[in-house]
Write a protein that holds these residues in place. Structure first.
Motif, PDB file in Angstrom:
ATOM      1  N   ILE A   1      31.067   6.955 -25.313  1.00 31.89           N
ATOM      2  CA  ILE A   1      32.334   6.464 -24.767  1.00 31.89           C
ATOM      3  C   ILE A   1      32.975   7.626 -24.032  1.00 31.89           C
ATOM      4  N   ASN A   2      32.896   7.606 -22.705  1.00 32.77           N
ATOM      5  CA  ASN A   2      33.316   8.757 -21.907  1.00 32.77           C
ATOM      6  C   ASN A   2      33.604   8.272 -20.481  1.00 32.77           C
ATOM      7  N   GLN A   3      34.817   8.477 -20.004  1.00 31.45           N
ATOM      8  CA  GLN A   3      35.202   7.952 -18.698  1.00 31.45           C
ATOM      9  C   GLN A   3      34.358   8.528 -17.572  1.00 31.45           C
ATOM     10  N   ALA A   4      34.035   9.811 -17.645  1.00 27.85           N
ATOM     11  CA  ALA A   4      33.229  10.421 -16.583  1.00 27.85           C
ATOM     12  C   ALA A   4      31.847   9.779 -16.507  1.00 27.85           C
TER      13      ALA A   4
ATOM     14  N   HIS B   1      35.512   8.861 -37.616  1.00 25.98           N
ATOM     15  CA  HIS B   1      36.081  10.191 -37.808  1.00 25.98           C
ATOM     16  C   HIS B   1      37.547  10.067 -38.238  1.00 25.98           C
ATOM     17  N   PRO B   2      38.030  10.953 -39.106  1.00 26.08           N
ATOM     18  CA  PRO B   2      39.417  10.841 -39.585  1.00 26.08           C
ATOM     19  C   PRO B   2      40.479  10.799 -38.492  1.00 26.08           C
ATOM     20  N   MET B   3      40.199  11.315 -37.297  1.00 31.03           N
ATOM     21  CA  MET B   3      41.220  11.267 -36.246  1.00 31.03           C
ATOM     22  C   MET B   3      41.499   9.835 -35.790  1.00 31.03           C
ATOM     23  N   TYR B   4      40.659   8.887 -36.214  1.00 30.46           N
ATOM     24  CA  TYR B   4      40.884   7.485 -35.872  1.00 30.46           C
ATOM     25  C   TYR B   4      41.534   6.691 -37.003  1.00 30.46           C
TER      26      TYR B   4
ATOM     27  N   PHE C   1      28.631  11.003 -34.230  1.00 34.13           N
ATOM     28  CA  PHE C   1      29.914  11.466 -33.714  1.00 34.13           C
ATOM     29  C   PHE C   1      30.984  11.429 -34.800  1.00 34.13           C
ATOM     30  N   HIS C   2      30.889  10.460 -35.679  1.00 29.39           N
ATOM     31  CA  HIS C   2      31.906  10.276 -36.708  1.00 29.39           C
ATOM     32  C   HIS C   2      31.646  11.054 -37.991  1.00 29.39           C
ATOM     33  N   VAL C   3      30.392  11.406 -38.273  1.00 24.94           N
ATOM     34  CA  VAL C   3      30.077  11.953 -39.604  1.00 24.94           C
ATOM     35  C   VAL C   3      29.533  13.378 -39.594  1.00 24.94           C
ATOM     36  N   TRP C   4      29.229  13.957 -38.446  1.00 24.47           N
ATOM     37  CA  TRP C   4      28.508  15.226 -38.393  1.00 24.47           C
ATOM     38  C   TRP C   4      29.213  16.361 -39.123  1.00 24.47           C
TER      39      TRP C   4
ATOM     40  N   ILE D   1      40.374  11.834 -27.090  1.00 19.54           N
ATOM     41  CA  ILE D   1      40.162  11.347 -28.449  1.00 19.54           C
ATOM     42  C   ILE D   1      39.282  10.102 -28.446  1.00 19.54           C
ATOM     43  N   PHE D   2      39.683   9.060 -27.709  1.00 20.05           N
ATOM     44  CA  PHE D   2      38.875   7.845 -27.693  1.00 20.05           C
ATOM     45  C   PHE D   2      37.641   7.990 -26.807  1.00 20.05           C
TER      46      PHE D   2
END
Length: 271
Positions: free
Chosen positions: A247-250, A143-146, A178-181, A212-213
């Motif tokens: 990828i999710n801490q919870a 995703h562009p945010m990365y 997650f990156h392309v939708w 974000i991550f």
């Protein structure tokens, strides 16, 4: 068209709190036939023992994560990155996986075009080595945010163009929902990727995004039309394992067996 639940693969980052052995044992307990292994988890046991554990379990290895991170300010650093990618290719081959996922890397000097050129040069230099080891290189657009810290390759269209410019059957693309939708040209890009799709990863995009991550959610908890994207990659030739990569801490803080149970339920319902 419903998904074949036997295509499910645990991308190991989904159970980040588990060691490789714990993840392997969890897959066996929950009848998950395939695993995607991360390199930092291989390092904990060493390659030889990691291979032994996987072979003893009977699991398939859908991919090894990750190679890439090609751009660097100096020639010597870029050479070091290439050497590390060669080690990753060797690890994938030894573990019986034919796919190394590439997270291509950011531009260290704020020059995105230069960073993209280094990515192309890096992948091109690896092709003969990958071919010798029967491992394919999967370019994963993020995703562009990365773009600032993880990858200058931010759309499937970019990944396709890079793959086509390299003109090698050893190079393909990874489609991670997650990156392309969000991409308005996604389905045209999937069609152009026909015959070169090396992996399909699923999770979901919850609103608001929790981080974000560590922002991915379990399938069904967000806005991504996962079945439509899955059907598009299937129409264009990909029927391999489907990696659940959350990828999710919870989720990492939950007991791993609860995560695998939920993962299987959501896979059947929302993929």
């Amino acid at each position: 068209m419903s998904v074949d639940v036997n295509r499910i693969s645990l991308n190991q980052i989904t159970t980040e709190s588990w060691s490789l052995k714990e993840a392997i044992d969890g897959c066996v307990r929950h009848d998950i036939p395939t695993i995607s292994v991360w390199r930092h988890k291989i390092a904990e046991f060493g390659l030889k023992e990691s291979k032994h554990m996987i072979e003893a379990s009977g699991l398939g290895v859908s991919s090894v994560c990750r190679g890439g991170m090609f751009p660097a300010p100096t020639i010597s650093e870029r050479r070091e990155r290439i050497d590390d990618n060669k080690r990753a290719i060797e690890e994938a081959a030894e573990l019986g996986s034919d796919v190394l996922v590439l997270v291509c890397g950011p531009a260290p000097k704020k020059d995105l075009q230069e960073g993209r050129r280094w990515v192309q040069e890096g992948i091109e230099s690896l092709i003969p080595f990958a071919e010798q080891h029967n491992v394919k290189l999967g370019i994963e657009p993020l995703h562009p945010m990365y773009a600032a810290d993880r990858s200058v390759i931010t759309t499937l269209g970019e990944a396709n163009a890079l793959q086509q410019s390299l003109e090698s059957p050893q190079v393909g693309v990874i489609v991670d929902v997650f990156h392309v939708w969000w991409d308005p040209f996604l389905y045209e890009a999937i069609e152009r990727a026909k015959g070169h799709i090396l992996g399909f990863h699923v999770s979901d995009w919850r609103v608001p995004l929790p981080d974000i991550f560590k922002g991915r959610s379990m399938m069904g908890d967000g806005v991504i039309d996962i079945p439509r994207i899955r059907q598009a990659v299937e129409i264009n030739g990909y029927y391999g394992p489907i990696e659940v990569e959350v990828i999710n801490q919870a989720i990492w803080d939950r007991p791993g067996d609860e995560t695998l149970q939920l993962m299987k339920e959501r896979f059947a319902q929302h993929v």
